[in-house]
Scaffold this active site. Structure first.
Site, mmCIF file in Angstrom:
data_model
loop_
_atom_site.group_PDB
_atom_site.id
_atom_site.type_symbol
_atom_site.label_atom_id
_atom_site.label_comp_id
_atom_site.label_asym_id
_atom_site.label_seq_id
_atom_site.Cartn_x
_atom_site.Cartn_y
_atom_site.Cartn_z
ATOM 1 N N LYS A 94 4.606 -5.522 -0.953
ATOM 2 C CA LYS A 94 5.182 -5.288 0.368
ATOM 3 C C LYS A 94 4.340 -4.343 1.227
ATOM 4 C CE LYS A 94 9.474 -7.098 -0.438
ATOM 5 N NZ LYS A 94 10.294 -7.895 0.497
ATOM 6 N N GLN B 264 5.023 -9.525 -6.411
ATOM 7 C CA GLN B 264 6.316 -8.862 -6.624
ATOM 8 C C GLN B 264 6.924 -9.202 -7.984
ATOM 9 O OE1 GLN B 264 8.957 -9.588 -3.334
ATOM 10 N NE2 GLN B 264 10.703 -8.530 -4.236
ATOM 11 N N ASP C 253 9.088 -8.537 7.323
ATOM 12 C CA ASP C 253 8.719 -7.855 6.085
ATOM 13 C C ASP C 253 7.921 -8.837 5.215
ATOM 14 O OD1 ASP C 253 8.692 -6.070 3.933
ATOM 15 O OD2 ASP C 253 10.560 -6.874 3.143
ATOM 16 N N HIS D 214 21.553 -13.667 1.556
ATOM 17 C CA HIS D 214 20.190 -13.589 1.032
ATOM 18 C C HIS D 214 20.190 -13.133 -0.427
ATOM 19 C CE1 HIS D 214 15.941 -12.633 0.616
ATOM 20 N NE2 HIS D 214 16.247 -11.385 0.349
ATOM 21 N N ASP E 144 13.345 -0.074 3.472
ATOM 22 C CA ASP E 144 13.747 -1.467 3.567
ATOM 23 C C ASP E 144 15.018 -1.685 2.755
ATOM 24 O OD1 ASP E 144 13.483 -4.079 4.434
ATOM 25 O OD2 ASP E 144 12.333 -4.681 2.676
ATOM 26 N N ARG F 260 5.253 -12.881 -2.987
ATOM 27 C CA ARG F 260 6.272 -13.132 -4.017
ATOM 28 C C ARG F 260 5.712 -13.096 -5.429
ATOM 29 N NH1 ARG F 260 10.675 -12.027 -1.246
ATOM 30 N NH2 ARG F 260 10.862 -13.281 0.621
ATOM 31 N N GLU G 105 9.910 -12.338 5.816
ATOM 32 C CA GLU G 105 11.337 -12.032 5.743
ATOM 33 C C GLU G 105 11.801 -11.646 7.140
ATOM 34 O OE1 GLU G 105 12.139 -9.138 2.636
ATOM 35 O OE2 GLU G 105 12.127 -10.707 1.110
ATOM 36 N N GLU H 183 13.973 -9.853 9.549
ATOM 37 C CA GLU H 183 14.826 -8.663 9.498
ATOM 38 C C GLU H 183 14.949 -8.038 10.884
ATOM 39 O OE1 GLU H 183 13.987 -5.815 6.429
ATOM 40 O OE2 GLU H 183 13.249 -7.319 5.011
ATOM 41 N N THR I 230 3.758 -4.988 7.633
ATOM 42 C CA THR I 230 5.107 -5.184 8.143
ATOM 43 C C THR I 230 4.973 -5.257 9.664
ATOM 44 O OG1 THR I 230 5.996 -3.848 6.327
ATOM 45 C CG2 THR I 230 7.448 -4.231 8.213
ATOM 46 N N GLU J 19 13.771 -18.863 0.270
ATOM 47 C CA GLU J 19 15.082 -19.519 0.314
ATOM 48 C C GLU J 19 14.984 -20.912 0.950
ATOM 49 O OE1 GLU J 19 16.281 -15.627 2.154
ATOM 50 O OE2 GLU J 19 18.259 -16.380 1.586
#
Lengths: 423, 423
Positions: free
Chosen positions: B260, B247, B240, B140, B133, B244, B206, B208, B264, B371
């Site tokens: 993570k 993490q 993904d 971002h 990844d 949070r 996420e 991607e 996925t 975000e």
């Protein structure tokens, strides 16, 4: 039938007391011989490899089909599960016992099934499904922390609460004896304004043990201590080669990447968890007490001697640079596996979990050159005039590990790698 | 023969202008149908799946054996290399053309080979060998940096010099439609003295793209821009999923791990690099100029519209929460692959490279809830009374992506995931 771990067992094959492969061990590997047949599964006994495919073809196993041992990897055998692992090991032990005539007195079968180790090529013993690398030696994490952040902030706040780890790269796990090409990468020494690209100047090894996962877990499900333990097929010695300068520049904020993906070497022999049973002991006291899901009721560490030798091209004999023990690990392999699955990660047959660099409390027990040379400030003298802070081209690094029984050693053989130039 | 990307091509199968699967696309996937046969390789055309195994059995391909398409994964086909990818796509295009009678006028073969999409189950299209990844959207990385480190230190010093990335977990890559169980993990909010273990409270997506690597590279060898490009078989949309709070507590110093590894999600259709050729363009100007090994001579970005919809359980229709474009990526997929191999890492058929979250310069172009809700300070309103800072149980998240041609869309379909409770 005596237990295959019984210290009194003897094989009809002579095994020297310092051999790593007595009848109490019986580690699995993948080999090919001069017969030109494809790589297949074997077991080490003294100076021989026992060809399990030949035995299976001769109907010497009730449960396991010959095709399982004809595979060039242990994965199909591991997929059969702990009961089959155990019954197969018991049967192999019986076949090799000095007081059991079945193989001992069958000269034709012996000739087919016992191959001198000097005549075989050893291959990577299993297909690595996923490779994860932990960081579970408190001594190692503290050494690195003191070097880069000072004594007061050596351990990160999370370190005592979970086995810190990261996903590694499975595609470059190689077997002992594979040359390791010096990697190239982006380097930015503190004195440089901008990075440059070129050969790594701070190439290091990391002495680790690797857990070989032999059973899958279900995506989304957690594991208990017992479940995790039973998924472990065995262990290998593991060298987590590291490009320290690449790592230093790249690792914030997503962790080591190119610094670790160029090669990881493992021993050709997988020593089964069962063979290591007699050497289990409790690890260090964990303070603070881990969260409930990480608590242990059993001794999950092992009393296993480990040593590292280094030989520069100009030296006639290797020099020992570290002697340590797997027992020092703060987080056990079982705790690592429980933590790995805790978020819902599916584990697969063939997953490899590196323990993290194994350093002990003493100065001569450090598991990497970064620590041994204290980040290059105290180079180690190999012979007169030959010093090392990090690895140079032509250097050969050998790791060895074994558990000492009464008159015998349950060992891994060795994992060797020689550094070749970048270009 | 007209090129399969020719905008004027038409199929004898009706394809709506807003369909993602016109004759100019021909993405590959793995499907099973009501016939009870095992999952096999197909191509999307309009509202149908074209069964390549049926066509191959009927000798409609010169080069590719039926067994390649009978596999439940694209890996054997990808292993055949770019020339076969290209000739196979040209042949499929020919067979589907409105002015080519071979399949059009063969009713029996049409009945066997064309399956309505409503009758198929789509599987994960390839066996994921390794999953990596990246973190290659400057918008971002800047948004995240501003949130956590302030405007002046938003980008880490290394970010502009290389595509920052980390190894992910291949075992939990799942196909669109797979429910995602809310992960559990260690949480330590800033207000807590000690961590606790429980369900993630800040579950995020996420947006991607994923590169599907179709050819291997040699361990120890670097790749040129051209070599890397030719190894890329195609692309998928990739979600993904990220915990949070997990993490935040775990990621120093070795990067994201459990945050993570739980899931996925990827789209069931792999759009080939060749089908995306007409939509290539240059990415943003890279300043400072990348090091030589990362420099590009060709446009390696794509003009690809991307959108994200979110539907809470109580909503009758989804609400769009992001519209962005793949063209904004600072580091291209080719640069990511070149960098990945630069240290000597062997790439394999079936490797998956996530682009990193794709955010654009505008506020409505952000590719994660972190975000969009600015770390929870600006919750997004889905319908009156329903706000989200992070994902809740029952939420269904859908990503879509396509390149707009003259009167047709080359698209990926969608990648959907619904959050299920922890217990």
């Amino acid at each position: 039938m005596p237990h295959p771990n019984d210290p009194k067992l003897r094989s009809f094959i002579d095994v020297a007391p310092d051999s790593h492969f007595p009848i109490q061990n019986l580690p699995y590997g993948v080999f090919s011989a001069k017969d030109g047949l494809a790589p297949r599964v074997g077991v080490a006994i003294g100076d021989y490899v026992l060809d399990l495919w030949q035995l299976a073809q001769d109907c010497r196993f009730d449960v396991v089909e010959p095709a399982v041992f004809a595979a060039p990897q242990l994965n199909p055998f591991m997929a059969l599960g702990p009961k089959v692992w155990s019954s197969t090991r018991a049967r192999i032990s019986e076949l090799l016992r000095h007081d059991h005539p079945e193989l001992r007195d069958n000269e034709a079968l012996r000739k087919r099934a016992l191959v001198p180790m000097t005549d075989v090529k050893l291959h990577i013993p299993f297909a690595v499904s996923g490779y994860t690398d932990f960081y579970s030696s408190k001594e190692h994490a503290t050494n690195v922390g003191v070097m880069f952040r000072g004594k007061d902030n050596a351990l990160q706040p999370n370190w005592l609460h979970m086995p810190i780890g990261y996903n590694g790269r499975a595609s470059t796990v190689v077997v002992s004896g594979t040359p390791v090409r010096r990697p190239r990468g982006q380097l930015k020494p503190p004195t440089a304004d901008v990075p440059s690209f070129g050969p790594c100047k701070r190439l290091d090894f990391e002495l680790e043990m690797g857990v070989v996962v032999g059973q899958p877990s279900v995506m989304g499900e957690m594991l208990t201590e017992k479940q995790a333990e039973e998924m472990i097929f065995g262990f290998v010695i593991l060298n987590d080669w590291s490009a320290r300068d690449v790592q230093q520049w790249e690792y914030v904020p997503l962790g080591p990447f190119q610094a670790k993906v160029f090669a990881t070497s493992i021993s050709p022999w997988v020593v089964t968890r069962e063979a290591l049973e007699p050497f289990r002991l409790h690890g260090p006291v964990q303070d603070p007490k881990p969260l409930l899901y990480l608590q242990q009721t059993q001794p999950n560490n092992y009393d296993m001697a480990l040593e590292v030798d280094l030989r520069a091209a100009q030296m006639s004999a290797p020099k020992n640079i570290s002697r340590t023990n797997f027992k020092y690990m703060y987080w056990s392999s079982v705790q690592q596996l429980v933590h790995h699955a805790a978020c819902g990660c599916a584990m697969n047959v063939g997953d490899l979990l590196g323990s993290g660099t194994i350093s002990g409390p003493e100065k001569d027990q450090r598991g990497s050159l970064l620590e041994i040379s204290w980040n290059g400030t105290e180079p180690v003298e190999l012979v007169e005039g030959v010093k090392r802070s990090f690895l140079e081209d032509g250097d050969s690094l050998v790791m060895r590990g074994w558990c000492q029984g009464a008159g015998y050693r349950v060992g891994f053989g060795e994992v060797e790698g020689t550094i070749t130039p970048s270009e």
